[in-house]
Scaffold this active site. Structure first.
Site, PDB file in Angstrom:
ATOM      1  CG  HIS B 207      -1.913   1.056   1.273  1.00 53.27           C
ATOM      2  ND1 HIS B 207      -1.607   2.347   1.648  1.00 53.27           N
ATOM      3  CD2 HIS B 207      -3.224   1.054   0.964  1.00 53.27           C
ATOM      4  CE1 HIS B 207      -2.698   3.094   1.561  1.00 53.27           C
ATOM      5  NE2 HIS B 207      -3.689   2.337   1.150  1.00 53.27           N
ATOM      6  CG  ASP B 328      -8.339   3.877  -0.679  1.00 51.10           C
ATOM      7  OD1 ASP B 328      -8.166   3.550   0.505  1.00 51.10           O
ATOM      8  OD2 ASP B 328      -7.534   4.573  -1.307  1.00 51.10           O
TER       9      ASP B 328
END
Lengths: 368, 368
Positions: B207, B328
C-alpha cells in the site's frame, strides 16, 4: 553503428555543407502520409567536447552515470555507438532513415542538453547547437526539422534565444530536459521561458533526464530501466499542472515522450484526488480538472514504448490529435518503431495523424 | 460521516462484541458473484492513540502531513471524518456496506500502519491490531476479512507474527505501507518477511505511503494529489523486481492498489530498456522479462481509479485473473466504486472475477 560512423558522419557533415536539399525524397509518400519521427536525438562536436569534461568529474548526480557511459573514458559500447549516431546529422542519418522508411527526423539535442553546464556556457552552447541544427536542416530541408536547445539557467536570455530559434533559424519548437540544477519550470523565475513558448506558439518537448538530487535516493544503485526518467519527467509536468501554470499560460503545449511518461494513466485518480480539495489546504484552485489540462496542454509521443495497448489507451483518453509517433533515434531501433506504428490496430486516418499530421500541426513542420 | 460517527462507531464496536455472525447477509447474491472490496482501511483505538503522538511531533517527513491532517490537533474536516470511518469496524461499517451493495470488506490497518513507530512499539501494535481485526471479523465472518499488519522494523519477529496471523487468527494476507524508515523490502534484512509471505501462500498488499525522505524533494509543497503515493509504491515494487526478488521468491505475490499504481503501463518500455543490458553494468540478470513478472507476481486492484479505459488496459496486459475490485473505504465513495465496476464494459464472467473470484482465490476468502 561503430566508431567509424562518428567519422563518416562528421565527414558527411562537412562534405554536404551547402548542398542542395535532398531531392531524392518523395514529397508525398505513396502511403498517403509522411512518417515524422518527433524525438530524434543528435549532438554536435562543441557539445560533446564539453560533456566529455563533465564525464571526467565525480559526483553522486544520477545523470553523471549516463554522461559517463556515453562520453567518459570508460564509455560502454552501447554509449559509443549511440554517440556515433548522435553526431551524424548528415548522410549517415539520412541513409538510416531511408533504410527504415522514415521521412523526417525532428531533431533535438540529446539529454541533458546544455543543462549541466554553467549558465554562461549553457547559453553560448545552446546558440551554437541551434546554429548547427539549422545548418543540418538547411542541407536536408525535406528530411529534417528541429527543436531548439534551451538554457533554463538564464531564463530571460533563454527566451531571447527561443525567439531567435523560431523567427531567424526557423526551428520548430523547444526541448528542455526536465529539471535544471534540481529546479523545476513551475518556479516563477522560469516563467519567461514558458511565456516565450506560448507567444511563439511552439511546444516545449519536456524530455527526461535522471531524477533530480532531491528525488534520487531510492534510484541510486537500483537500476530501474527507464523508470527514473519517467518519474522525474512526470513529476515535473504534474508540478506545472498543479501549480496552475496552464491557467497562467493556457496556450502552452508540453510534449511528453515515452507514451506520455504514463501520466495520463493517472488522469482519473488525479481528477478524483484533486476534487478532495479540503484534504490539503495547499491545493491550488485550478480552472479545469487535471484531465482537461492533459487534453488541452499536453501532447505525447510513442518513443520507446511500443505497446499497442498503451497506444490504444492513449488515443482513448487524450484523443488521437494529441498522439505523435517517435523513435528515440539512435537509442531505439527505427525499423521496430515503424513496424510498431504500421501494425497498430488503428484506422488509416488515425495512423496518418499519429505518423505525421499531428507533428506537422504542433511543430509547424512544412515538408512540401 | 461527522464526529458523532466516531462515537457511534466505537459504541457499536463494544455493543456488538460477541454478537453472532450477521445472518442478514445473503450468502449467494442474486447477481451471481460477491462484491469483495479489497483495500478497505480501518484502525483501532490503540493505533490512533499512538498516531496522535506522532501527529504532535514536527519534522519534514511527508507522511507526517497526512498523519497530522487526520490525527493532529488541527485535523482537517475530511481527516476527522475519515477517522470516524476507520474506527468503525462494526455496525456502522456494515450498514455503509449494505447501503452501497458491498458484500465483503477486506480490511487493512490504514497507512502508514505501524511503520512510523519504534521497533518494539511497532511489533506490539501490529499484534494488537491483528487481534482487534480478528475480533471484528469474528463478529461478521460473512462480511469482513482482513490483511494482517506487519512491523518490518523487526523482520524476524514480523515473520512470526505473519504466521500467527494466518494460522491462528485466520487472516487473509498482509499489508505493508511501502518503505519503512526509508528502506525498501528488496534489502536482504527484510527477506524473512518475503519468505514468510511465500511460505504462507498469501499476498503482500503493498500500500502507498508518501515518498521516502530520499525521494521527497520535488514533492514538498507541490501538492500532487496521489501522484507521490504512486511514485513511492511503484518505485518500491520495481526495486523488488529488478533486484531479482521474484527469482528468489517465485511464488511471492504483491498486490498493488490504485490500478497497479500505473506500473504496468510501463511494461513494454521496461522490457525494452532492460534488454539493453549492456547500457548499465549494474542490471541484474533476471530469469524473466519484467512484464512476465508483472503477470506472475503482481496483482492489482481498482481502488480510487475509476477509469474504464485504465481497467480495459489492465485486463489486456495483466489478464483478468490479476485484477481485483477495491473501494479504498472510507477515503473513497463506495457507491461510486460499485457503479464503476457494474457499468464496466466487461463480460459477466470477467466482472465476477474482478468483483469477487480473484480476491477469493488470492486471499483465501471463504464467504460461504
Amino acid at each position: 553503428m561503430d566508431r567509424r560512423s562518428v567519422v563518416s558522419g562528421m565527414v558527411g557533415l562537412g562534405a554536404l555543407a551547402g548542398a542542395a536539399p535532398a531531392l531524392s525524397h518523395a514529397r508525398t509518400p505513396p502511403r498517403g502520409y509522411p512518417r515524422i519521427a518527433t524525438e530524434e536525438a543528435c549532438s554536435f562536436p562543441e557539445i560533446v567536447a564539453e560533456l566529455k569534461k563533465v564525464a571526467a568529474t565525480t559526483g553522486t548526480n544520477l545523470d553523471l552515470e549516463m554522461v559517463q557511459a556515453i562520453y567518459g573514458p570508460q564509455a560502454v559500447e552501447v554509449g559509443t555507438s549511440a554517440l556515433a549516431g548522435l553526431l551524424d546529422v548528415g548522410a549517415g542519418r539520412i541513409a538510416a532513415m531511408d533504410e527504415a522508411g522514415v521521412d523526417v527526423h525532428l531533431l533535438s539535442l540529446t539529454s541533458p542538453g546544455v543543462q549541466m553546464f554553467s549558465a554562461d556556457k549553457a547559453v553560448a552552447l545552446a546558440e551554437i547547437a541551434n546554429d548547427r541544427m539549422a545548418e543540418a536542416i538547411a542541407r536536408y530541408p525535406d528530411r529534417l526539422a528541429g527543436l531548439a536547445a534551451v538554457a533554463p539557467q538564464e531564463p530571460v536570455r533563454a527566451a531571447k534565444e527561443m525567439e531567435r530559434a523560431i523567427t531567424r533559424l526557423k526551428l520548430n519548437g523547444f526541448v528542455i530536459n526536465s529539471h535544471t540544477g534540481n529546479r523545476y519550470l513551475d518556479e516563477p523565475d522560469f516563467w519567461p521561458i514558458l511565456e516565450a513558448a506560448e507567444a511563439l506558439d511552439r511546444p516545449i518537448y519536456l524530455h527526461p533526464r535522471a531524477p533530480s538530487d532531491g528525488m534520487a535516493g531510492p534510484f541510486r544503485g537500483a537500476n530501474l530501466p527507464g523508470w527514473g526518467f519517467g518519474v522525474e519527467t512526470g513529476t515535473h509536468v504534474l508540478r506545472l499542472l498543479f501549480a496552475g501554470i496552464f491557467d497562467r499560460f493556457p496556450r502552452l503545449r508540453i510534449v511528453l515522450g515515452h507514451m506520455g511518461e504514463g501520466i495520463h494513466f493517472w488522469e482519473a485518480r488525479l481528477d478524483r484526488r484533486y476534487s478532495f480539495s479540503s484534504y490539503a489546504a495547499g491545493y491550488r484552485k485550478l480552472q479545469l480538472r487535471p484531465s482537461e489540462y492533459m487534453k488541452r496542454n499536453i501532447a505525447i509521443t510513442t518513443s520507446g514504448q511500443e505497446s499497442h495497448n498503451a497506444l490504444d489507451y492513449s488515443i482513448r483518453t487524450l484523443g488521437v490529435e494529441n498522439v505523435m509517433w517517435a523513435i528515440d533515434y539512435p537509442y531505439e531501433d527505427s525499423r521496430s518503431a515503424v513496424q510498431f506504428m504500421e501494425t497498430a490496430p488503428v484506422s488509416h486516418e488515425q495512423k496518418a495523424k499519429i505518423f505525421g499530421e499531428n507533428a506537422q500541426r504542433f511543430f509547424h513542420i512544412d515538408i512540401s
